[in-house]
Scaffold this motif. Structure first.
Motif, PDB file in Angstrom:
ATOM      1  N   TRP A   1       0.833  -1.208   0.000  1.00 41.92           N
ATOM      2  CA  TRP A   1       0.000   0.000   0.000  1.00 41.92           C
ATOM      3  C   TRP A   1       0.866   1.255   0.000  1.00 41.92           C
ATOM      4  N   TRP A   2       1.900   1.262   0.817  1.00 42.85           N
ATOM      5  CA  TRP A   2       2.776   2.433   0.932  1.00 42.85           C
ATOM      6  C   TRP A   2       3.434   2.756  -0.415  1.00 42.85           C
ATOM      7  N   ILE A   3       3.961   1.741  -1.076  1.00 41.39           N
ATOM      8  CA  ILE A   3       4.633   1.945  -2.363  1.00 41.39           C
ATOM      9  C   ILE A   3       3.630   2.404  -3.423  1.00 41.39           C
ATOM     10  N   GLU A   4       2.443   1.831  -3.397  1.00 40.23           N
ATOM     11  CA  GLU A   4       1.408   2.227  -4.359  1.00 40.23           C
ATOM     12  C   GLU A   4       1.014   3.691  -4.164  1.00 40.23           C
TER      13      GLU A   4
ATOM     14  N   GLY B   1      17.051  10.779  -3.878  1.00 36.89           N
ATOM     15  CA  GLY B   1      17.509   9.427  -3.578  1.00 36.89           C
ATOM     16  C   GLY B   1      17.845   8.542  -4.766  1.00 36.89           C
ATOM     17  N   PHE B   2      17.942   9.104  -5.968  1.00 35.30           N
ATOM     18  CA  PHE B   2      18.230   8.274  -7.142  1.00 35.30           C
ATOM     19  C   PHE B   2      19.715   7.947  -7.256  1.00 35.30           C
ATOM     20  N   GLU B   3      19.986   6.787  -7.848  1.00 34.52           N
ATOM     21  CA  GLU B   3      21.359   6.368  -8.112  1.00 34.52           C
ATOM     22  C   GLU B   3      21.931   7.225  -9.243  1.00 34.52           C
TER      23      GLU B   3
ATOM     24  N   ILE C   1       9.275  -2.152   8.869  1.00 32.09           N
ATOM     25  CA  ILE C   1       9.125  -3.303   7.977  1.00 32.09           C
ATOM     26  C   ILE C   1      10.476  -4.004   7.803  1.00 32.09           C
ATOM     27  N   LYS C   2      10.478  -5.332   7.880  1.00 33.05           N
ATOM     28  CA  LYS C   2      11.710  -6.101   7.736  1.00 33.05           C
ATOM     29  C   LYS C   2      12.261  -5.986   6.316  1.00 33.05           C
ATOM     30  N   GLN C   3      13.595  -6.037   6.214  1.00 33.95           N
ATOM     31  CA  GLN C   3      14.247  -5.829   4.924  1.00 33.95           C
ATOM     32  C   GLN C   3      13.824  -6.858   3.883  1.00 33.95           C
ATOM     33  N   GLU C   4      13.638  -8.110   4.303  1.00 35.42           N
ATOM     34  CA  GLU C   4      13.260  -9.134   3.319  1.00 35.42           C
ATOM     35  C   GLU C   4      11.880  -8.857   2.717  1.00 35.42           C
ATOM     36  N   ILE C   5      10.971  -8.313   3.519  1.00 33.84           N
ATOM     37  CA  ILE C   5       9.647  -7.947   3.013  1.00 33.84           C
ATOM     38  C   ILE C   5       9.770  -6.769   2.053  1.00 33.84           C
ATOM     39  N   ILE C   6      10.583  -5.791   2.424  1.00 36.19           N
ATOM     40  CA  ILE C   6      10.791  -4.615   1.565  1.00 36.19           C
ATOM     41  C   ILE C   6      11.358  -5.036   0.214  1.00 36.19           C
ATOM     42  N   ASN C   7      12.386  -5.877   0.235  1.00 33.62           N
ATOM     43  CA  ASN C   7      13.014  -6.329  -1.013  1.00 33.62           C
ATOM     44  C   ASN C   7      12.009  -7.025  -1.918  1.00 33.62           C
ATOM     45  N   GLU C   8      11.216  -7.895  -1.324  1.00 33.01           N
ATOM     46  CA  GLU C   8      10.238  -8.663  -2.103  1.00 33.01           C
ATOM     47  C   GLU C   8       9.175  -7.747  -2.720  1.00 33.01           C
ATOM     48  N   VAL C   9       8.681  -6.814  -1.916  1.00 35.44           N
ATOM     49  CA  VAL C   9       7.617  -5.920  -2.388  1.00 35.44           C
ATOM     50  C   VAL C   9       8.138  -4.952  -3.444  1.00 35.44           C
ATOM     51  N   LEU C  10       9.335  -4.423  -3.250  1.00 34.86           N
ATOM     52  CA  LEU C  10       9.915  -3.505  -4.237  1.00 34.86           C
ATOM     53  C   LEU C  10      10.169  -4.216  -5.564  1.00 34.86           C
ATOM     54  N   GLU C  11      10.606  -5.463  -5.476  1.00 30.65           N
ATOM     55  CA  GLU C  11      10.862  -6.232  -6.693  1.00 30.65           C
ATOM     56  C   GLU C  11       9.554  -6.489  -7.449  1.00 30.65           C
ATOM     57  N   ASP C  12       8.515  -6.852  -6.727  1.00 31.17           N
ATOM     58  CA  ASP C  12       7.221  -7.116  -7.350  1.00 31.17           C
ATOM     59  C   ASP C  12       6.596  -5.845  -7.924  1.00 31.17           C
TER      60      ASP C  12
ATOM     61  N   LYS D   1       8.956   8.415  -5.702  1.00 31.20           N
ATOM     62  CA  LYS D   1      10.283   8.506  -5.096  1.00 31.20           C
ATOM     63  C   LYS D   1      11.148   7.351  -5.574  1.00 31.20           C
ATOM     64  N   ALA D   2      12.451   7.514  -5.402  1.00 28.73           N
ATOM     65  CA  ALA D   2      13.396   6.462  -5.779  1.00 28.73           C
ATOM     66  C   ALA D   2      13.245   5.266  -4.842  1.00 28.73           C
ATOM     67  N   LYS D   3      13.668   4.106  -5.327  1.00 26.42           N
ATOM     68  CA  LYS D   3      13.575   2.887  -4.521  1.00 26.42           C
ATOM     69  C   LYS D   3      14.324   3.039  -3.195  1.00 26.42           C
ATOM     70  N   ARG D   4      15.462   3.705  -3.246  1.00 27.88           N
ATOM     71  CA  ARG D   4      16.263   3.852  -2.024  1.00 27.88           C
ATOM     72  C   ARG D   4      15.496   4.608  -0.941  1.00 27.88           C
ATOM     73  N   ILE D   5      14.754   5.652  -1.352  1.00 29.99           N
ATOM     74  CA  ILE D   5      13.964   6.424  -0.390  1.00 29.99           C
ATOM     75  C   ILE D   5      12.796   5.595   0.125  1.00 29.99           C
ATOM     76  N   LEU D   6      12.149   4.868  -0.786  1.00 27.95           N
ATOM     77  CA  LEU D   6      11.042   4.000  -0.372  1.00 27.95           C
ATOM     78  C   LEU D   6      11.530   2.963   0.639  1.00 27.95           C
ATOM     79  N   ASN D   7      12.711   2.428   0.379  1.00 27.57           N
ATOM     80  CA  ASN D   7      13.316   1.458   1.286  1.00 27.57           C
ATOM     81  C   ASN D   7      13.525   2.067   2.672  1.00 27.57           C
ATOM     82  N   GLN D   8      14.058   3.281   2.702  1.00 28.79           N
ATOM     83  CA  GLN D   8      14.308   3.966   3.976  1.00 28.79           C
ATOM     84  C   GLN D   8      13.005   4.236   4.728  1.00 28.79           C
TER      85      GLN D   8
END
Length: 205
Positions: free
Chosen positions: A114-117, A190-192, A139-150, A125-132
């Motif tokens: 929901w947050w990413i949507e 936050g972009f690369e 939120i646990k990092q493994e959940i963040i990685n999975e959701v960002l990838e999807d 925002k960039a993925k790095r900012i969303l991650n932060q």
């Protein structure tokens, strides 16, 4: 032992006030009031009174918590923070949490999606900012990685759209200065560097 001397309805009609020995004792929801069979002239032991107040406090807290939890998806950390802000007794945490989980009202993965949507639709925002941001939300990092990838976020598109919204700031600047200002703006988002260079170069063609 205290004796119930009066029972009066509260303004919201869903709770009643119980008076003990002529003084206000506690408020309780109608469901528990009926279940417990409380009535005037009923004598209560200290143990019974403690249990009744605990049940009443639980239901009162649950009613408020449900209003908070149903506004939008919530993370577990948000619920814990709400408990602390409302000074909920720790003895109620587990039961309240379990009730929310049974109702599917607290789910870190659902919250992250929901947050990413929301960010993608209203504040890209960039993925790095969303991650932060999601890490701050607990939120646990493994959940963040999975959701960002999807989510398959197109960062180049996001960066381009952000620059287009601010294009008026740079359109009258010399190319070199515009390139620098635009790059600095995207760094702050936050972009690369690879995304920044590619996007700014295309915008200035």
């Amino acid at each position: 032992m205290p004796i119930i001397t009066a029972i009066k309805p509260q303004k919201n009609q869903k709770r009643v006030n119980i008076y003990l020995d002529g003084k206000f004792g506690f408020g309780i929801d109608l469901e528990n009031f009926v279940k417990l069979g409380l009535k005037v002239d009923m004598e209560l032991s200290e143990k019974e009174l403690t249990e009744i107040i605990k049940k009443a406090e639980f239901q009162k807290t649950l009613d408020k918590l449900l209003k908070f939890a149903t506004l939008r998806p919530r993370s577990e950390k948000e619920i814990i923070d709400w408990f602390k802000m409302k000074k909920v007794h720790e003895s109620l945490y587990e039961e309240l949490f379990n009730r929310l989980k049974r109702l599917e009202l607290v789910d870190d993965e659902k919250f992250a999606k929901w947050w990413i949507e929301q960010r993608s639709n209203f504040r890209p925002k960039a993925k790095r900012i969303l991650n932060q941001e999601l890490r701050i939300k607990g939120i646990k990092q493994e959940i963040i990685n999975e959701v960002l990838e999807d989510a398959e976020i197109d960062e180049e598109k996001t960066a381009r759209e952000l620059l287009q919204k601010k294009a008026y700031k740079w359109k009258s600047l010399p190319p070199r200065e515009a390139w620098q200002k635009m790059s600095q703006y995207l760094v702050g988002k936050g972009f690369e560097w690879e995304i920044i260079k590619k996007t700014v170069d295309k915008m200035l063609l």
